[in-house]
Design a protein around this motif. Structure first.
Motif, PDB file in Angstrom:
ATOM      1  N   ALA A 220     105.794  -9.339  20.507  1.00 36.82           N
ATOM      2  CA  ALA A 220     106.620 -10.540  20.655  1.00 36.82           C
ATOM      3  C   ALA A 220     107.024 -10.733  22.113  1.00 36.82           C
ATOM      4  CB  ALA A 220     107.851 -10.436  19.765  1.00 36.82           C
ATOM      5  N   LEU A 221     107.420  -9.669  22.781  1.00 30.67           N
ATOM      6  CA  LEU A 221     107.819  -9.761  24.189  1.00 30.67           C
ATOM      7  C   LEU A 221     106.631 -10.093  25.080  1.00 30.67           C
ATOM      8  CD1 LEU A 221     110.181  -6.669  24.203  1.00 30.67           C
ATOM      9  CD2 LEU A 221     110.901  -9.030  24.640  1.00 30.67           C
ATOM     10  N   LEU A 222     105.501  -9.489  24.808  1.00 36.61           N
ATOM     11  CA  LEU A 222     104.309  -9.752  25.618  1.00 36.61           C
ATOM     12  C   LEU A 222     103.829 -11.187  25.435  1.00 36.61           C
ATOM     13  CD1 LEU A 222     102.487  -6.363  24.993  1.00 36.61           C
ATOM     14  CD2 LEU A 222     103.461  -7.143  27.166  1.00 36.61           C
ATOM     15  N   GLU A 223     103.948 -11.716  24.232  1.00 34.60           N
ATOM     16  CA  GLU A 223     103.575 -13.113  24.000  1.00 34.60           C
ATOM     17  C   GLU A 223     104.490 -14.057  24.781  1.00 34.60           C
ATOM     18  OE1 GLU A 223     102.866 -16.288  20.327  1.00 34.60           O
ATOM     19  OE2 GLU A 223     103.567 -14.252  19.911  1.00 34.60           O
ATOM     20  N   GLN A 224     105.771 -13.755  24.814  1.00 34.21           N
ATOM     21  CA  GLN A 224     106.701 -14.582  25.592  1.00 34.21           C
ATOM     22  C   GLN A 224     106.347 -14.534  27.079  1.00 34.21           C
ATOM     23  OE1 GLN A 224     110.987 -14.061  24.607  1.00 34.21           O
ATOM     24  NE2 GLN A 224     110.234 -12.816  22.891  1.00 34.21           N
ATOM     25  N   ALA A 225     106.018 -13.337  27.565  1.00 36.90           N
ATOM     26  CA  ALA A 225     105.638 -13.202  28.973  1.00 36.90           C
ATOM     27  C   ALA A 225     104.383 -14.007  29.275  1.00 36.90           C
ATOM     28  CB  ALA A 225     105.417 -11.727  29.307  1.00 36.90           C
ATOM     29  N   GLN A 226     103.410 -13.954  28.366  1.00 35.82           N
ATOM     30  CA  GLN A 226     102.168 -14.696  28.572  1.00 35.82           C
ATOM     31  C   GLN A 226     102.404 -16.194  28.570  1.00 35.82           C
ATOM     32  OE1 GLN A 226      98.775 -12.911  28.908  1.00 35.82           O
ATOM     33  NE2 GLN A 226      99.092 -14.723  30.159  1.00 35.82           N
ATOM     34  N   ASP A 227     103.310 -16.674  27.708  1.00 32.71           N
ATOM     35  CA  ASP A 227     103.626 -18.100  27.666  1.00 32.71           C
ATOM     36  C   ASP A 227     104.220 -18.573  28.988  1.00 32.71           C
ATOM     37  OD1 ASP A 227     102.710 -18.323  25.088  1.00 32.71           O
ATOM     38  OD2 ASP A 227     104.687 -18.167  24.165  1.00 32.71           O
ATOM     39  N   LEU A 228     105.016 -17.724  29.629  1.00 31.07           N
ATOM     40  CA  LEU A 228     105.641 -18.090  30.905  1.00 31.07           C
ATOM     41  C   LEU A 228     104.667 -17.996  32.078  1.00 31.07           C
ATOM     42  CD1 LEU A 228     109.135 -16.353  30.584  1.00 31.07           C
ATOM     43  CD2 LEU A 228     108.661 -18.810  30.574  1.00 31.07           C
ATOM     44  N   ALA A 229     103.624 -17.181  31.926  1.00 30.15           N
ATOM     45  CA  ALA A 229     102.647 -16.984  33.006  1.00 30.15           C
ATOM     46  C   ALA A 229     101.242 -17.022  32.403  1.00 30.15           C
ATOM     47  CB  ALA A 229     102.896 -15.653  33.702  1.00 30.15           C
ATOM     48  N   PRO A 230     100.768 -18.209  32.024  1.00 35.09           N
ATOM     49  CA  PRO A 230      99.512 -18.310  31.262  1.00 35.09           C
ATOM     50  C   PRO A 230      98.277 -17.824  32.008  1.00 35.09           C
ATOM     51  CG  PRO A 230     100.315 -20.479  31.925  1.00 35.09           C
ATOM     52  CD  PRO A 230     101.418 -19.515  32.228  1.00 35.09           C
ATOM     53  N   ASN A 231      98.326 -17.762  33.333  1.00 33.43           N
ATOM     54  CA  ASN A 231      97.148 -17.319  34.092  1.00 33.43           C
ATOM     55  C   ASN A 231      97.209 -15.853  34.491  1.00 33.43           C
ATOM     56  OD1 ASN A 231      95.908 -19.909  34.119  1.00 33.43           O
ATOM     57  ND2 ASN A 231      97.302 -20.540  35.740  1.00 33.43           N
ATOM     58  N   TRP A 232      98.255 -15.169  34.064  1.00 28.83           N
ATOM     59  CA  TRP A 232      98.438 -13.754  34.400  1.00 28.83           C
ATOM     60  C   TRP A 232      97.898 -12.905  33.256  1.00 28.83           C
ATOM     61  CZ3 TRP A 232     103.560 -10.665  33.894  1.00 28.83           C
ATOM     62  CH2 TRP A 232     103.474  -9.462  34.622  1.00 28.83           C
ATOM     63  N   PRO A 233      96.860 -12.110  33.476  1.00 29.51           N
ATOM     64  CA  PRO A 233      96.216 -11.411  32.355  1.00 29.51           C
ATOM     65  C   PRO A 233      96.959 -10.179  31.844  1.00 29.51           C
ATOM     66  CG  PRO A 233      95.021 -11.006  34.392  1.00 29.51           C
ATOM     67  CD  PRO A 233      96.086 -11.992  34.724  1.00 29.51           C
ATOM     68  N   HIS A 234      97.938  -9.693  32.588  1.00 23.69           N
ATOM     69  CA  HIS A 234      98.532  -8.413  32.229  1.00 23.69           C
ATOM     70  C   HIS A 234      99.211  -8.404  30.855  1.00 23.69           C
ATOM     71  CE1 HIS A 234      99.538  -4.630  34.725  1.00 23.69           C
ATOM     72  NE2 HIS A 234      99.306  -4.304  33.477  1.00 23.69           N
ATOM     73  N   PRO A 235      99.999  -9.424  30.495  1.00 24.51           N
ATOM     74  CA  PRO A 235     100.611  -9.370  29.154  1.00 24.51           C
ATOM     75  C   PRO A 235      99.583  -9.343  28.026  1.00 24.51           C
ATOM     76  CG  PRO A 235     101.774 -10.944  30.538  1.00 24.51           C
ATOM     77  CD  PRO A 235     100.534 -10.553  31.279  1.00 24.51           C
ATOM     78  N   SER A 236      98.544 -10.174  28.135  1.00 25.01           N
ATOM     79  CA  SER A 236      97.511 -10.182  27.098  1.00 25.01           C
ATOM     80  C   SER A 236      96.733  -8.877  27.064  1.00 25.01           C
ATOM     81  CB  SER A 236      96.550 -11.355  27.301  1.00 25.01           C
ATOM     82  OG  SER A 236      97.150 -12.563  26.918  1.00 25.01           O
ATOM     83  N   TYR A 237      96.547  -8.276  28.233  1.00 24.48           N
ATOM     84  CA  TYR A 237      95.848  -6.987  28.290  1.00 24.48           C
ATOM     85  C   TYR A 237      96.628  -5.924  27.530  1.00 24.48           C
ATOM     86  CZ  TYR A 237      93.726  -2.781  30.274  1.00 24.48           C
ATOM     87  OH  TYR A 237      93.109  -1.561  30.437  1.00 24.48           O
ATOM     88  N   ASP A 238      97.925  -5.866  27.770  1.00 25.98           N
ATOM     89  CA  ASP A 238      98.743  -4.880  27.064  1.00 25.98           C
ATOM     90  C   ASP A 238      98.878  -5.222  25.585  1.00 25.98           C
ATOM     91  OD1 ASP A 238      99.224  -3.149  29.234  1.00 25.98           O
ATOM     92  OD2 ASP A 238     100.779  -4.462  30.003  1.00 25.98           O
ATOM     93  N   ALA A 239      98.911  -6.519  25.275  1.00 21.72           N
ATOM     94  CA  ALA A 239      98.944  -6.915  23.863  1.00 21.72           C
ATOM     95  C   ALA A 239      97.652  -6.502  23.170  1.00 21.72           C
ATOM     96  CB  ALA A 239      99.162  -8.420  23.745  1.00 21.72           C
ATOM     97  N   ALA A 240      96.524  -6.671  23.845  1.00 22.51           N
ATOM     98  CA  ALA A 240      95.232  -6.288  23.265  1.00 22.51           C
ATOM     99  C   ALA A 240      95.204  -4.794  22.954  1.00 22.51           C
ATOM    100  CB  ALA A 240      94.099  -6.645  24.223  1.00 22.51           C
ATOM    101  N   PHE A 241      95.709  -3.984  23.878  1.00 25.57           N
ATOM    102  CA  PHE A 241      95.729  -2.543  23.662  1.00 25.57           C
ATOM    103  C   PHE A 241      96.665  -2.188  22.502  1.00 25.57           C
ATOM    104  CE2 PHE A 241      97.295   1.786  24.714  1.00 25.57           C
ATOM    105  CZ  PHE A 241      96.091   2.452  24.625  1.00 25.57           C
ATOM    106  N   THR A 242      97.791  -2.874  22.431  1.00 21.91           N
ATOM    107  CA  THR A 242      98.737  -2.631  21.341  1.00 21.91           C
ATOM    108  C   THR A 242      98.106  -2.955  19.994  1.00 21.91           C
ATOM    109  OG1 THR A 242     100.607  -3.144  22.798  1.00 21.91           O
ATOM    110  CG2 THR A 242     101.020  -3.236  20.438  1.00 21.91           C
ATOM    111  N   VAL A 243      97.426  -4.098  19.915  1.00 19.24           N
ATOM    112  CA  VAL A 243      96.765  -4.501  18.677  1.00 19.24           C
ATOM    113  C   VAL A 243      95.647  -3.516  18.327  1.00 19.24           C
ATOM    114  CG1 VAL A 243      95.307  -6.292  17.646  1.00 19.24           C
ATOM    115  CG2 VAL A 243      97.388  -6.926  18.872  1.00 19.24           C
ATOM    116  N   LEU A 244      94.953  -3.028  19.342  1.00 21.95           N
ATOM    117  CA  LEU A 244      93.906  -2.036  19.103  1.00 21.95           C
ATOM    118  C   LEU A 244      94.496  -0.767  18.485  1.00 21.95           C
ATOM    119  CD1 LEU A 244      90.988  -1.066  19.392  1.00 21.95           C
ATOM    120  CD2 LEU A 244      91.498  -0.438  21.752  1.00 21.95           C
ATOM    121  N   LEU A 245      95.633  -0.318  19.007  1.00 24.09           N
ATOM    122  CA  LEU A 245      96.275   0.864  18.449  1.00 24.09           C
ATOM    123  C   LEU A 245      96.731   0.632  17.009  1.00 24.09           C
ATOM    124  CD1 LEU A 245      98.432   2.198  21.423  1.00 24.09           C
ATOM    125  CD2 LEU A 245      96.216   3.021  20.626  1.00 24.09           C
TER     126      LEU A 245
END
Length: 252
Positions: free
Chosen positions: A62-87
């Motif tokens: 939820a926090l990473l999605e909010q961060a991504q919404d505020l910075a749509p061109n910054w890949p770091h939140p989605s990268y960490d979200a992807a790893f979290t979903v993978l786990l």
């Protein structure tokens, strides 16, 4: 002299000693959409990572999605979200998120390309369900002998998996076995990140027996616009060492 050419490729592009002198050994990921990130997005990203480290995955996402919404061109939140979903074991959703990161950072972002390739192999049925999650967790295995044994088993079961050979090569004691592992990985259609690291390993193995070939491999990687940022940086580090310029100390 500072401008001495270390390598020139077939297209006439050059690397000079001056180009290599300032290599720090750190890959700069910030240009990948991180230049104008709001402070609020960075704070949410930090909190999301901390929640993930505590195992509170839903809060983290939820926090990473909010961060991504505020910075749509910054890949770091989605990268960490992807790893979290993978786990969490959701390979299909993790693949979607890693693919989004890859679009935002086409020259690579940490291990995105490698993990994305693993997930796609898994989703095609080439690897067992849950393989990608298990494989990325090998990073946490600290005992080299244990890790080598696990990777030998993976390479035996999946001999066409380049990532297994890339991880295994530096753990082998015999240089000939290392070289064989590198060649097996190169022949298996590696993703761009894995390809770069395999080629760097090959150059390191060649440096004492065929310095010219080693420099050629590293120089080509460093100048190729299709190389990942990680491969370009590592190639320049090794080239600087071969040229007699010790790597500057990385910033803390």
């Amino acid at each position: 002299m500072a401008g001495q050419v270390v390598f020139r490729d077939a297209m006439g592009r050059e690397l000079t000693e001056e180009d290599l002198a300032g290599v720090t050994g750190r890959v700069s990921w910030e240009p990948a959409g991180g230049g104008d990130v709001p402070e609020r997005a960075r704070e949410l990203h930090r909190r999301g990572r901390e929640a993930g480290e505590r195992g509170e995955y839903e809060e983290a996402l939820a926090l990473l999605e909010q961060a991504q919404d505020l910075a749509p061109n910054w890949p770091h939140p989605s990268y960490d979200a992807a790893f979290t979903v993978l786990l969490q074991g959701d390979a299909a959703r993790a693949e979607e998120l890693y693919a989004g990161v890859d679009r935002l950072a086409p020259r690579g972002f940490f291990t995105c390309k490698t993990t994305l390739d693993l997930l796609r192999r898994e989703l095609r049925g080439e690897l067992f369900d849950g393989f990608s999650r298990a494989f990325v967790q090998l990073e946490w295995v600290e005992d080299p002998a244990q890790k080598r044994g696990l990777l030998l088993g993976i390479a035996e079961r999946y001999p066409e998996l380049p990532q297994a050979w890339k991880e295994l090569a530096p753990l082998l004691a015999d240089p000939d076995e290392q070289a064989e592992a590198v060649e097996r990985g190169l022949a298996a259609g590696p993703d761009p990140e894995t390809l770069g690291l395999l080629l760097i390993n090959k150059a390191l193995l060649l440096q004492h027996s065929d310095l010219r070939a080693a420099v050629g491999i590293l120089g080509s990687l460093a100048l190729d616009p299709d190389s990942t940022l990680g491969a370009e940086t590592m190639a320049k580090i090794v080239l600087a060492q071969l040229a007699g310029h010790p790597r500057p100390s990385a910033a803390p």
